[in-house]
Design an enzyme around this catalytic site. Structure first.
Site, short mmCIF file in Angstrom:
data_model
loop_
_atom_site.label_atom_id
_atom_site.label_comp_id
_atom_site.label_asym_id
_atom_site.label_seq_id
_atom_site.Cartn_x
_atom_site.Cartn_y
_atom_site.Cartn_z
N HIS A 120 32.65 -9.85 -19.90
CA HIS A 120 33.10 -8.70 -19.12
C HIS A 120 34.54 -8.35 -19.49
CE1 HIS A 120 29.65 -9.71 -16.49
NE2 HIS A 120 29.69 -8.45 -16.14
N LYS A 150 37.86 -8.18 -14.60
CA LYS A 150 36.86 -8.76 -13.69
C LYS A 150 37.40 -10.04 -13.08
CE LYS A 150 32.02 -10.14 -13.24
NZ LYS A 150 31.77 -9.41 -11.98
N1 LIG Z 1 26.43 -4.79 -8.70
C1 LIG Z 1 26.76 -4.34 -9.89
O1 LIG Z 1 25.93 -3.91 -10.70
C2 LIG Z 1 28.21 -4.35 -10.28
C3 LIG Z 1 28.63 -3.81 -11.50
C4 LIG Z 1 30.00 -3.83 -11.80
C5 LIG Z 1 30.91 -4.38 -10.91
N2 LIG Z 1 30.45 -4.90 -9.73
C6 LIG Z 1 31.33 -5.49 -8.72
O2 LIG Z 1 31.92 -4.44 -7.97
C7 LIG Z 1 33.15 -4.94 -7.42
C8 LIG Z 1 34.27 -3.97 -7.75
O3 LIG Z 1 34.47 -3.92 -9.15
P1 LIG Z 1 35.49 -2.87 -9.80
O4 LIG Z 1 35.51 -3.13 -11.26
O5 LIG Z 1 35.20 -1.51 -9.29
O6 LIG Z 1 36.88 -3.37 -9.15
P2 LIG Z 1 38.27 -2.58 -9.06
O7 LIG Z 1 38.33 -1.53 -10.13
O8 LIG Z 1 39.33 -3.60 -9.00
O9 LIG Z 1 38.19 -1.80 -7.65
C9 LIG Z 1 38.12 -2.48 -6.44
C10 LIG Z 1 38.22 -1.46 -5.30
O10 LIG Z 1 37.97 -2.14 -4.06
C11 LIG Z 1 38.98 -1.79 -3.14
N3 LIG Z 1 39.19 -2.92 -2.22
C12 LIG Z 1 39.77 -4.11 -2.45
N4 LIG Z 1 39.73 -4.89 -1.36
C13 LIG Z 1 39.12 -4.15 -0.40
C14 LIG Z 1 38.78 -4.38 0.95
N5 LIG Z 1 39.06 -5.55 1.53
N6 LIG Z 1 38.16 -3.40 1.64
C15 LIG Z 1 37.86 -2.22 1.05
N7 LIG Z 1 38.14 -1.95 -0.23
C16 LIG Z 1 38.76 -2.90 -0.94
C17 LIG Z 1 40.21 -1.50 -3.97
O11 LIG Z 1 41.06 -0.67 -3.20
P3 LIG Z 1 42.42 -0.02 -3.81
O12 LIG Z 1 41.99 0.91 -4.89
O13 LIG Z 1 43.02 0.68 -2.65
O14 LIG Z 1 43.22 -1.19 -4.33
C18 LIG Z 1 39.59 -0.80 -5.18
O15 LIG Z 1 39.42 0.59 -4.94
C19 LIG Z 1 33.35 -6.33 -8.03
O16 LIG Z 1 32.87 -7.30 -7.10
C20 LIG Z 1 32.48 -6.30 -9.25
O17 LIG Z 1 32.05 -7.56 -9.68
C21 LIG Z 1 29.13 -4.89 -9.41
#
Ligand SMILES: NC(=O)c1ccc[n+]([C@@H]2O[C@H](COP(=O)([O-])OP(=O)(O)OC[C@H]3O[C@@H](n4cnc5c(N)ncnc54)[C@H](OP(=O)(O)O)[C@@H]3O)[C@@H](O)[C@H]2O)c1
Length: 245
Positions: free
Chosen positions: A147, A151
């Protein structure tokens, strides 16, 4: 039927979900929840809030797509269920508290637990189930999870699912590489002394996760309370893999 959504997380994944939702006239996104609601504006002027309860109060009921980091997820899972909203749990790196909250929530509402929202990953699991059942003497398995550098969790939620399927082979080593802009790649190596099988799933764009999230949300909007996985979503549409045992 209109699909009413609240998205938790406005990062790489949250934005991909918003883009996909904006292209579907049957979807209304009522709010986005993020840690810093004052950060830059989101497309389409969707309200950006720091509080799950306030976001859910903006519509009578619907589906929450949670794509924020897994740490601290138990609190928001409990709030979603209390408000009677269905949930697509797309966060990975969930701790045991979040797992318990998901079980509790699924008594009240439909919960799709999908550490990988892509249909191809469900197909990889299906293929792997065949391999897991038919171990050749002396063969060993290993999983490589690649990844992007941003991540947070390792091994990935997807790698954990793959390792669970390979449980009949014993403890399977998982190697996680975090580098550059790799969206997501999982390879299972199953090797004997003279031959091997390699099963790779590679995601080219987050839009595949976003489309999967919306399919899971449509499923959850219509499903009875309970705990579901991506295989249930795909099967309900007439395709995909049979549900895991
Ligand atoms: N299921 C799937 O297929 C899949 C695929 C890819 C990723 N994911 C997962 O999705 C999650 C996010 O990944 P990402 O790459 O999008 O991360 P990211 O770019 O770091 O974004 C995280 C977001 O979550 C927000 N956040 C953090 N803590 C929070 C809380 N306590 N309450 C509400 N919002 C909060 C952050 O807010 P701010 O912007 O205000 O800092 C940010 O907007 C991870 O767990 C990742 O492993 C899942």
């Amino acid at each position: 039927v209109r699909l009413d959504l609240v998205v938790i997380g406005a990062g790489r994944m949250g934005r991909a979900v918003l883009v996909a939702a904006s292209r579907d006239p049957g979807i209304a996104v009522h709010a986005v929840v993020r840690r810093r609601p004052e950060a830059e504006r989101l497309p389409d002027g969707i309200p950006c809030l720091g509080d799950v309860d306030a976001a859910l109060a903006r519509a009578a009921a619907g589906v929450v797509v949670d794509v924020a980091p897994g740490t601290g997820a138990s609190d928001r899972i409990a709030r979603v269920a209390r408000a009677g909203w269905a949930l697509v749990e797309g966060a990975t790196g969930l701790d045991s508290g979040a797992e318990a909250a998901l079980t509790e929530a699924s008594r009240r509402v439909a919960v799709v637990v999908a550490p990988n929202l892509s249909p191809g990953a469900a197909l990889q699991r299906r293929l792997l189930r065949v391999l897991a059942e038919a171990r050749e003497p002396g063969w060993e398995a290993g999983i490589l999870d690649r990844h992007h550098a941003g991540k947070r969790d390792a091994p990935s939620g997807t790698a954990r699912l793959l390792a669970e399927i390979l449980a009949p082979w014993g403890e399977v080593p998982v190697v996680s590489l975090r580098q550059g802009g790799v969206v997501g790649e999982h390879t299972v190596h199953a090797a004997g002394t003279e031959e091997e099988i390699v099963l790779t799933h590679r995601v080219f764009s987050r839009s595949v996760f976003a489309a999967g999230a919306l399919r899971a949300a449509r499923f959850a909007a219509a499903a009875a309370p309970g705990r579901y996985v991506m295989e249930d979503v795909l099967r309900s549409e007439g395709g995909g893999a049979p549900a895991p045992a």
